[in-house]
Design a protein around this motif. Structure first.
Motif, PDB file in Angstrom:
ATOM      1  N   ALA A   1       2.573  11.122   3.155  1.00  0.00           N
ATOM      2  CA  ALA A   1       1.715  11.393   4.316  1.00  0.00           C
ATOM      3  C   ALA A   1       2.095  10.374   5.395  1.00  0.00           C
ATOM      4  CB  ALA A   1       0.241  11.264   3.923  1.00  0.00           C
ATOM      5  N   GLU A   2       3.268  10.594   5.977  1.00  0.00           N
ATOM      6  CA  GLU A   2       3.837   9.597   6.877  1.00  0.00           C
ATOM      7  C   GLU A   2       3.006   9.393   8.136  1.00  0.00           C
ATOM      8  OE1 GLU A   2       5.453  12.258   5.678  1.00  0.00           O
ATOM      9  OE2 GLU A   2       6.829  11.390   4.215  1.00  0.00           O
ATOM     10  N   ALA A   3       2.425  10.475   8.650  1.00  0.00           N
ATOM     11  CA  ALA A   3       1.648  10.359   9.885  1.00  0.00           C
ATOM     12  C   ALA A   3       0.461   9.426   9.672  1.00  0.00           C
ATOM     13  CB  ALA A   3       1.173  11.744  10.337  1.00  0.00           C
ATOM     14  N   ASN A   4      -0.224   9.638   8.558  1.00  0.00           N
ATOM     15  CA  ASN A   4      -1.349   8.762   8.246  1.00  0.00           C
ATOM     16  C   ASN A   4      -0.872   7.334   8.010  1.00  0.00           C
ATOM     17  OD1 ASN A   4      -4.204   8.311   7.559  1.00  0.00           O
ATOM     18  ND2 ASN A   4      -3.397   7.910   5.516  1.00  0.00           N
TER      19      ASN A   4
ATOM     20  N   TYR B   1       0.845  -1.199   0.000  1.00  0.00           N
ATOM     21  CA  TYR B   1       0.000   0.000   0.000  1.00  0.00           C
ATOM     22  C   TYR B   1       0.876   1.242   0.000  1.00  0.00           C
ATOM     23  CZ  TYR B   1      -3.889  -3.099   0.922  1.00  0.00           C
ATOM     24  OH  TYR B   1      -4.824  -4.083   0.803  1.00  0.00           O
ATOM     25  N   ASN B   2       0.771   2.015  -1.070  1.00  0.00           N
ATOM     26  CA  ASN B   2       1.454   3.293  -1.067  1.00  0.00           C
ATOM     27  C   ASN B   2       0.518   4.311  -0.433  1.00  0.00           C
ATOM     28  OD1 ASN B   2       3.098   5.535  -1.566  1.00  0.00           O
ATOM     29  ND2 ASN B   2       3.916   4.544  -3.399  1.00  0.00           N
ATOM     30  N   MET B   3       0.941   4.921   0.635  1.00  0.00           N
ATOM     31  CA  MET B   3       0.087   5.853   1.381  1.00  0.00           C
ATOM     32  C   MET B   3       0.363   7.305   1.005  1.00  0.00           C
ATOM     33  SD  MET B   3      -1.669   3.603   2.896  1.00  0.00           S
ATOM     34  CE  MET B   3      -2.701   4.473   4.075  1.00  0.00           C
TER      35      MET B   3
ATOM     36  N   ALA C   1      -2.353   4.380  10.145  1.00  0.00           N
ATOM     37  CA  ALA C   1      -3.137   3.393   9.386  1.00  0.00           C
ATOM     38  C   ALA C   1      -2.561   1.998   9.611  1.00  0.00           C
ATOM     39  CB  ALA C   1      -3.151   3.746   7.904  1.00  0.00           C
TER      40      ALA C   1
END
Lengths: 268, 311
Positions: free
Chosen positions: B54-57, B49-51, B61
């Motif tokens: 947005a490292e915090a999310n 999964y590429n998020m 997640a």
């Protein structure tokens, strides 16, 4: 569950909230009282087993505005996750009912929250986990309005839309107040409905998020392959006249006299 | 000698792990080519999964995914994957003790040309201060493979620190079995002991060779698990060698050096003690080898330091 039953339950939970926070001499009554219908609405529709809170197939619930834990604890107790008598241990040493929800300690808590802006991301991960494993469970998350000032919430919204998380319902407790004043005084949320739609939500705006019928109908409504957002106009301090729309009651405990006055207003 | 970056070994290990553990998923934050989770993505596209940036999310997640029974591995650069999201890791992963693995690459000054903004020299400090967190930094490709499997086996949060630069893959007597929390003695010695981890293990071994030419017998201990610390091994070699050096590609503040200093004091071992690390300063652009030299972390600098401090 009938509307009458749910209304009675909400009223009971409000009495619990007042008693818990007064007993602890600490806590957040305003926001706890405003999100009661959102929590009860969700639990009235969720699949769960209070005797087996870790049941893997259960629907998940995340209270991202974790400071409103008293509302969730009261709901969990009233739904049978733990004894109602335990509510009086809120915020005490060694209590399972920590000041903010702790999923390691308290049965029925699916995510430890309290640091604002993070619960929506956790809920996104749960919904993504369900999709990944082709499981049918749903994920509900309640976030505050002031909490939307955290940029991470919008990262999470973006991801919810990107991954088509139609098993996710974000409920926004839009009571308009936060610690330092109104949302508009502190940091305007602007055209919130437009922003939420632009982020890809199936948006349902409730004129009264403290009306359990409106909340339940919104939870039941179809979401057409998109993540659902229920933007609920609520009243901070709902049900206690001297707390309603009064920012001073964000994080202040009632004394005994105030407690009795509040309980009298919350009688059946 | 074969050269391979631990980040590449990580990407390869993930594929092998995923074949035998269906719970494993991988999250990245638009750096999949650099972290080498692209190797995993190509093998298991439906499990990667590429998020986005947005490292915090991403890390929160991952916390949510772990709550559904999955074992998420999160990757980005160490500077973002620890510093930027410190509080997310603390509150949403470590506090509830969730089964999330944080495998962060491009740690330390050996990142090179990208410069100080991208060179994490504080990540070990940030992660080891958090309760429930296990902290590992493998020294070579094989150890990375084993660390990934050990992390997956442990039910709880783990930070794995990985490097950008290629380093030798240890062979023969340097190839040791990996046991979480158990340091590996790579070279015996009696005059001094150098504790290190990550790419500094190779530099320390080369330093020990140089020292041998100067008549100094230096032990080299690979402390791949920084937390929990193998205190018994540390105390044993400190007592035996009396001259203790800790070489790390990290700030001298909050790293392995301070962990060992505390262990020595509390263990009642009297030794001459020297931290070799980044001396409370930021990194900068340069070639990795130039930077190790500039910051006193290359083999020659370590050997010089040992010779100047040893008694």
């Amino acid at each position: 569950m009938s509307t009458t039953y749910l209304n009675d339950l909400c009223k009971q939970i409000r009495r619990d909230i007042v008693n818990m926070i007064a007993s602890a001499s600490s806590g957040h009554p305003g926001g706890s009282l405003s999100c009661v219908e959102l929590i009860v609405g969700a639990f009235s529709q969720m699949n769960f087993d209070a005797q087996n809170p870790a049941w893997p197939e259960r629907d998940r619930f995340v209270l991202s505005k974790g400071h409103c834990a008293p509302a969730l604890y009261a709901a969990l107790a009233r739904y049978g996750f733990f004894p109602v008598e335990e509510l009086s241990t809120l915020r005490q040493l060694h209590s399972r009912l920590q000041g903010h929800p702790d999923c390691k300690k308290c049965p029925g808590i699916d995510a430890s929250t309290g640091s604002l802006g993070q619960g929506v991301s956790v809920a996104v991960g749960m919904a993504l986990g369900a999709k990944h494993q082709r499981k049918d469970f749903k994920v509900y998350v309640v976030t505050g309005d002031g909490e939307l000032q955290e940029g991470q919430v919008w990262e999470a919204f973006m991801a919810a839309s990107h991954y088509g998380l139609d098993n996710l319902t974000v409920m926004i407790d839009w009571n308009g107040l936060q610690i330092d004043g109104t949302n508009d005084q502190v940091m305007s949320l602007g055209a919130l409905p437009d922003k939420l739609r632009a982020f890809g939500f199936e948006l349902i705006e409730l004129s009264d998020g403290n009306d359990i019928e409106q909340v339940v109908a919104a939870i039941k409504a179809p979401c057409n392959g998109k993540p659902k957002c229920i933007l609920a106009h609520t009243t901070k301090g709902k049900g206690v006249s001297f707390m309603e729309n009064n920012v001073g009651w964000h994080g202040k405990a009632p004394d005994n006299e105030q407690r009795l006055k509040a309980l009298a207003e919350l009688e059946d | 000698m074969e050269m391979k970056a631990t980040r590449r070994a990580y990407g390869e290990a993930l594929i092998e792990l995923a074949k035998c553990d269906p719970r494993v998923v991988v999250l990245d934050a638009d750096l999949a080519h650099a972290t080498f989770t692209t190797l995993f993505r190509d093998a298991f596209p439906e499990r990667h999964y590429n998020m986005g940036i947005a490292e915090a999310n991403m890390v929160d997640a991952a916390a949510g995914m772990s709550g559904t029974g999955l074992v998420p591995f999160c990757s980005t650069f160490a500077i973002f994957g620890t510093g930027r999201v410190y509080e997310q890791i603390r509150n949403c992963i470590a506090y509830p003790q969730l089964n999330v693995k944080l495998a962060m690459t491009h740690a330390g000054i050996s990142v090179g040309e990208d410069g100080g903004s991208h060179q994490s020299v504080e990540d070990i400090a940030l992660m080891r201060v958090i309760p429930n967190m296990t902290v590992i930094c493998p020294a070579d490709a094989n150890e990375t493979h084993d660390a990934v499997f050990a992390a997956a086996e442990l039910n709880g949060p783990v930070y794995i620190r990985l490097a950008r630069a290629e380093t030798p893959v240890f062979e023969d007597e340097l190839k040791k079995p990996f046991q979480l929390g158990r340091a590996n003695v790579l070279r015996e010695g009696k005059d001094a002991v150098i504790f290190s981890y990550g790419i500094m293990v190779n530099e320390s071994l080369k330093a020990a060779d140089m020292l041998a030419g100067n008549g100094v017998s230096a032990a080299v201990v690979n402390v791949h698990t920084i937390k929990p610390l193998d205190t018994a091994c540390v105390l044993e070699y400190a007592a035996q060698c009396r001259n203790v050096f800790v070489a790390e590609e990290h700030s001298v503040i909050g790293g392995l050096g301070e962990a060992i200093a505390a262990a020595l004091l509390e263990g009642g071992v009297h030794a001459r003690f020297t931290r070799i690390g980044v001396q409370d300063r930021f990194g900068q652009s340069g070639k990795p080898a130039e930077l190790l030299r500039e910051y006193g972390l290359d083999a020659a600098s370590i050997a010089d330091k040992v010779l100047s401090k040893i008694v």
